[in-house]
Design a protein around this motif. Structure first.
Motif, mmCIF file in Angstrom:
data_model
loop_
_atom_site.group_PDB
_atom_site.id
_atom_site.type_symbol
_atom_site.label_atom_id
_atom_site.label_comp_id
_atom_site.label_asym_id
_atom_site.label_seq_id
_atom_site.Cartn_x
_atom_site.Cartn_y
_atom_site.Cartn_z
ATOM 1 N N MET A 162 13.104 -1.264 7.609
ATOM 2 C CA MET A 162 11.955 -1.244 6.734
ATOM 3 C C MET A 162 11.528 0.214 6.539
ATOM 4 S SD MET A 162 8.518 -3.391 7.405
ATOM 5 C CE MET A 162 7.803 -4.131 5.997
ATOM 6 N N SER A 163 11.055 0.522 5.365
ATOM 7 C CA SER A 163 10.637 1.901 5.129
ATOM 8 C C SER A 163 9.136 1.950 4.873
ATOM 9 C CB SER A 163 11.454 2.476 3.980
ATOM 10 O OG SER A 163 10.731 2.639 2.826
ATOM 11 N N VAL A 164 8.572 3.093 5.184
ATOM 12 C CA VAL A 164 7.123 3.279 5.047
ATOM 13 C C VAL A 164 6.783 3.435 3.563
ATOM 14 C CG1 VAL A 164 5.182 4.714 5.733
ATOM 15 C CG2 VAL A 164 7.132 4.476 7.254
ATOM 16 N N SER A 165 5.777 2.723 3.102
ATOM 17 C CA SER A 165 5.413 2.792 1.685
ATOM 18 C C SER A 165 4.657 4.083 1.375
ATOM 19 C CB SER A 165 4.555 1.588 1.281
ATOM 20 O OG SER A 165 3.250 1.721 1.804
ATOM 21 N N ARG A 166 4.817 4.545 0.164
ATOM 22 C CA ARG A 166 4.082 5.724 -0.291
ATOM 23 C C ARG A 166 2.582 5.467 -0.262
ATOM 24 N NH1 ARG A 166 7.352 8.805 -5.007
ATOM 25 N NH2 ARG A 166 9.408 8.441 -4.143
ATOM 26 N N GLU A 167 2.187 4.250 -0.574
ATOM 27 C CA GLU A 167 0.764 3.910 -0.587
ATOM 28 C C GLU A 167 0.143 4.078 0.797
ATOM 29 O OE1 GLU A 167 3.156 1.824 -1.849
ATOM 30 O OE2 GLU A 167 2.780 2.165 -3.980
ATOM 31 N N TYR A 168 0.886 3.661 1.822
ATOM 32 C CA TYR A 168 0.363 3.789 3.181
ATOM 33 C C TYR A 168 0.251 5.264 3.586
ATOM 34 C CZ TYR A 168 -0.462 3.064 8.123
ATOM 35 O OH TYR A 168 -1.028 3.083 9.372
#
Length: 135
Positions: free
Chosen positions: A1-7
């Protein structure tokens, strides 16, 4: 899973009063830097880990924050769990701006106390090619 830009944008907004914070993707995580020093990382599950050292590690442990760990394969073939000097802060603290800043400042202080990072080595091959092109 990758970290979202929004987070990551949310975290940077929460940390805005720290000053300039840069990000860099590393090994499936996002590292947070201030003044060129890594003070936090966000793993692929969007968990925030803050840097600790000998001066503040006990505070992280006393709060029950677990260390960032990963499993590696030894040369002998066995598996080994490796713990880094970063501790996962509780998710509710990420929402609490004052608490997040308090812990982030602990991480920045630990990063600043760490030895200067060594400059990256350039490959000899690139250096030779540049000299050949200059002639």
């Amino acid at each position: 899973m990758s970290v979202s830009r929004e987070y990551i944008t949310f975290l940077l907004d929460q940390l805005a009063s720290l000053g300039a914070v840069e990000t860099r993707r590393m090994f499936g995580c996002v590292a947070l830097f201030q003044a060129g020093r890594m003070f936090a990382l966000v793993d692929g599950d969007a968990q925030l880990y803050i840097k600790a050292d000998d001066k503040n590690r006990e505070r992280f442990i006393a709060e029950g924050f677990p260390p960032f760990t990963y499993v590696t394969t030894r040369r002998s073939g066995g598996q080994q769990e490796v713990a880094l000097g970063y501790y996962r802060i509780a998710e509710e603290l990420v929402e609490d701006n004052q608490e997040l800043l308090r812990w982030a400042r602990e991480g920045v202080a630990a990063a600043m106390r760490a030895p200067e990072p060594k400059p990256r080595k350039t490959s000899r091959k690139k250096g030779r090619m540049a000299k050949a092109n200059d002639i």
